[in-house]
Enzyme design. Structure first.
Site, PDB file in Angstrom:
ATOM      1  NE  ARG A  74      14.358  16.644   2.467  1.00 53.10           N
ATOM      2  CZ  ARG A  74      14.594  15.746   3.422  1.00 53.10           C
ATOM      3  NH1 ARG A  74      15.587  14.875   3.301  1.00 53.10           N
ATOM      4  NH2 ARG A  74      13.840  15.706   4.492  1.00 53.10           N
ATOM      5  CD  GLU A 163      14.130   9.869   8.301  1.00 45.27           C
ATOM      6  OE1 GLU A 163      14.474   9.731   9.488  1.00 45.27           O
ATOM      7  OE2 GLU A 163      14.827   9.497   7.351  1.00 45.27           O
ATOM      8  CD  GLU A 363      17.367  12.191   4.941  1.00 42.81           C
ATOM      9  OE1 GLU A 363      17.882  11.264   5.610  1.00 42.81           O
ATOM     10  OE2 GLU A 363      16.758  13.144   5.445  1.00 42.81           O
TER      11      GLU A 363
HETATM   12  C1  FCB Z   1      17.840  10.144   8.576  1.00 44.43           C
HETATM   13  C2  FCB Z   1      17.720  11.601   8.912  1.00 44.43           C
HETATM   14  C3  FCB Z   1      18.929  12.415   8.544  1.00 44.43           C
HETATM   15  C4  FCB Z   1      20.218  11.673   8.774  1.00 44.43           C
HETATM   16  C5  FCB Z   1      20.163  10.281   8.198  1.00 44.43           C
HETATM   17  C6  FCB Z   1      21.437   9.486   8.364  1.00 44.43           C
HETATM   18  O1  FCB Z   1      17.011   9.405   9.420  1.00 44.43           O
HETATM   19  O2  FCB Z   1      16.606  12.164   8.273  1.00 44.43           O
HETATM   20  O3  FCB Z   1      18.866  13.623   9.258  1.00 44.43           O
HETATM   21  O4  FCB Z   1      20.560  11.696  10.101  1.00 44.43           O
HETATM   22  O5  FCB Z   1      19.108   9.570   8.749  1.00 44.43           O
END
Ligand code: FCB
Length: 455
Positions: A74, A163, A363
């Site tokens: 991704r 996000e 993530e």
């Molecule tokens: C998330 C972000 C990513 C990275 C992580 C640790 O909020 O999407 O870019 O910085 O945190």
């Protein structure tokens, strides 16, 4: 613990955090260029000017991904590479980079997951008001369509936004992220326009034939202090109400409109107290409620709150009056983020129940103070973080969540926004002086997880 057949295993990154090459091939300026070059905004005065130099090293990086046997990668597209000023004709040289990257991935047998917006808004659009302006949503949809026109013949999996809570509330509310504004009314408008941009873009991509669409949210179970270590703890009415409101501000604010076409009343009340809700036009919720195939879930830690009579709203949380944000009673990562693995299973089960859509962990990962010893990084703390969270992901699947995949954050150590390079989230170590990459123990461990499709 074995995951379902066809479970997607991979890693994630984002354009500004790894690419560098900020002035090459006609790329325009983004709000993160401006912000990181403003004194005092990023730790150590770090910028993304060079980052991991991935723009030039993407072939080596894809080779590394193949060695780690990743099934998916991704990454995000830098809007100002594609449209230097955020609108108008595309810059073919900028798009060509992603074209090469996608081909390289496919040749390596790795499925590309493209995120269209991971926070690097063209500065020209910010100068015109940024996400606080409605027009930005329409510009985003045009940009999304242009990227799809270039890559849609090979890319099947698309995420519109990464996000939106962070983009709106850290960007326009607390100001710790670009563009660094501190205006609660602007932050609420930004959140709505991000959602509108999501809906408009999702519709255009679908019409253009995109097969799989998702919205990626930073979500977390919102817990009272006692619930962190005891999921069965029953909070008192005032604490439960605080948690309920914060859950509405963090998660339901984005997923209710996108999936159900409604806003939680807590969000409308927050808007009423901060400049009004006149920016939410009739018909917007219908536009935002475009069908999506998956919810992308970024999970790092739970959010812990209790009732705090008389507390003013936190700058990042307009609408959070009378709530006290608390630290969790748990060990922490180098970010100071509490490590609560079963927060992930609690979250996935709640989202499954509330939204009834397939989920993907887009993530999850942790920063620790890694040391290189004789060419190795023995990051046992990261391995145990990942293992704990994967165990919980598997438990959520067993309990009925339709979880389709897991992408570790991050493939590489990279520019961690306001924290700069001092926080390392990679499963691959990057020496920024030489750009040498060294897979950490966690990367080799993760390769074995992928091989056996489980723990
Ligand atoms: C998330 C972000 C990513 C990275 C992580 C640790 O909020 O999407 O870019 O910085 O945190």
């Amino acid at each position: 613990m074995i995951f379902p057949e066809n479970f997607v295993w991979g890693a994630a990154t984002a354009s500004y955090q790894i690419e560098g090459a900020v002035k090459e091939d006609g790329r325009g300026q983004s709000i993160w260029d401006t912000f990181s070059h403003t004194a005092g905004k990023v730790a150590g005065g770090d910028t993304g000017d060079v980052a991991c130099d991935h723009y030039h090293r993407y072939r080596d990086d894809v080779r590394l991904m193949r060695e780690l046997e990743l099934g998916a990668y991704r990454f995000s597209i830098s809007w100002p590479r594609v449209q230097p000023d955020g609108s108008g004709p595309v810059n073919p040289r900028g798009l060509a980079f992603y074209d090469r990257l996608v081909d390289e991935l496919l040749a390596a047998g790795i499925t590309p997951y493209v995120t269209l917006y991971h926070w690097d808004l063209p500065q020209a659009l910010e100068d015109a008001g940024g996400w606080a302006e409605r027009d930005t949503a329409y510009r985003f949809a045009e940009y999304a369509e242009a990227v799809h026109a270039a890559l849609g013949d090979r890319v099947r999996d698309w995420a519109t936004l990464n996000e939106p809570w962070v983009a709106a509330y850290l960007g326009y509310g607390s100001g710790v992220h670009a563009p660094g504004r501190r205006d609660p009314a602007a932050a609420l408008r930004a959140a709505h326009h991000l959602l509108l941009g999501h809906g408009l873009a999702a519709r255009r991509l679908r019409d253009a034939g995109a097969q799989s669409l998702m919205l990626v949210v930073n979500s977390a179970p919102v817990l009272t202090p006692a619930q962190v270590n005891d999921p069965s703890a029953v909070p008192g009415a005032a604490d439960a109400a605080a948690a309920h409101r914060v859950h509405a501000l963090l998660t339901r604010q984005f997923l209710d409109p996108a999936v159900h076409g409604t806003y939680p009343e807590e969000v409308l009340e927050a808007a009423e107290r901060n400049g009004g809700a006149a920016h939410i036009l009739d018909g917007d919720l219908e536009l935002i409620n475009a069908p999506i195939d998956l919810i992308g879930v970024n999970y790092y830690n739970p959010c812990v709150v209790e009732a705090g009579p008389g507390e003013p709203a936190d700058a990042a949380w307009p609408g959070s009056e009378d709530v006290r944000f608390r630290a969790a009673d748990a060990p922490t990562t180098a970010m100071g983020w509490p490590i609560v693995p079963d927060g992930l299973s609690r979250l996935l089960l709640r989202l499954s129940e509330d939204y009834r859509l397939p989920l993907m962990v887009t993530e999850n990962g942790a920063a620790f103070d890694d040391v290189v010893e004789d060419g190795h990084v023995h990051d046992d703390d990261r391995v145990s973080y990942l293992e704990g969270h994967l165990r919980e992901a598997c438990r959520a699947v067993e309990a009925g969540a339709d979880l389709r995949g897991y992408l570790v954050w991050s493939l590489l150590d990279n520019f961690e926004w306001a924290e700069g390079y001092r926080r390392r989230f990679g499963i691959v170590h990057v020496d920024y002086a030489t750009q040498a990459r060294v897979p950490k123990d966690s990367a080799l461990w993760y390769r074995d997880v992928i091989r056996r499709n489980g723990l």
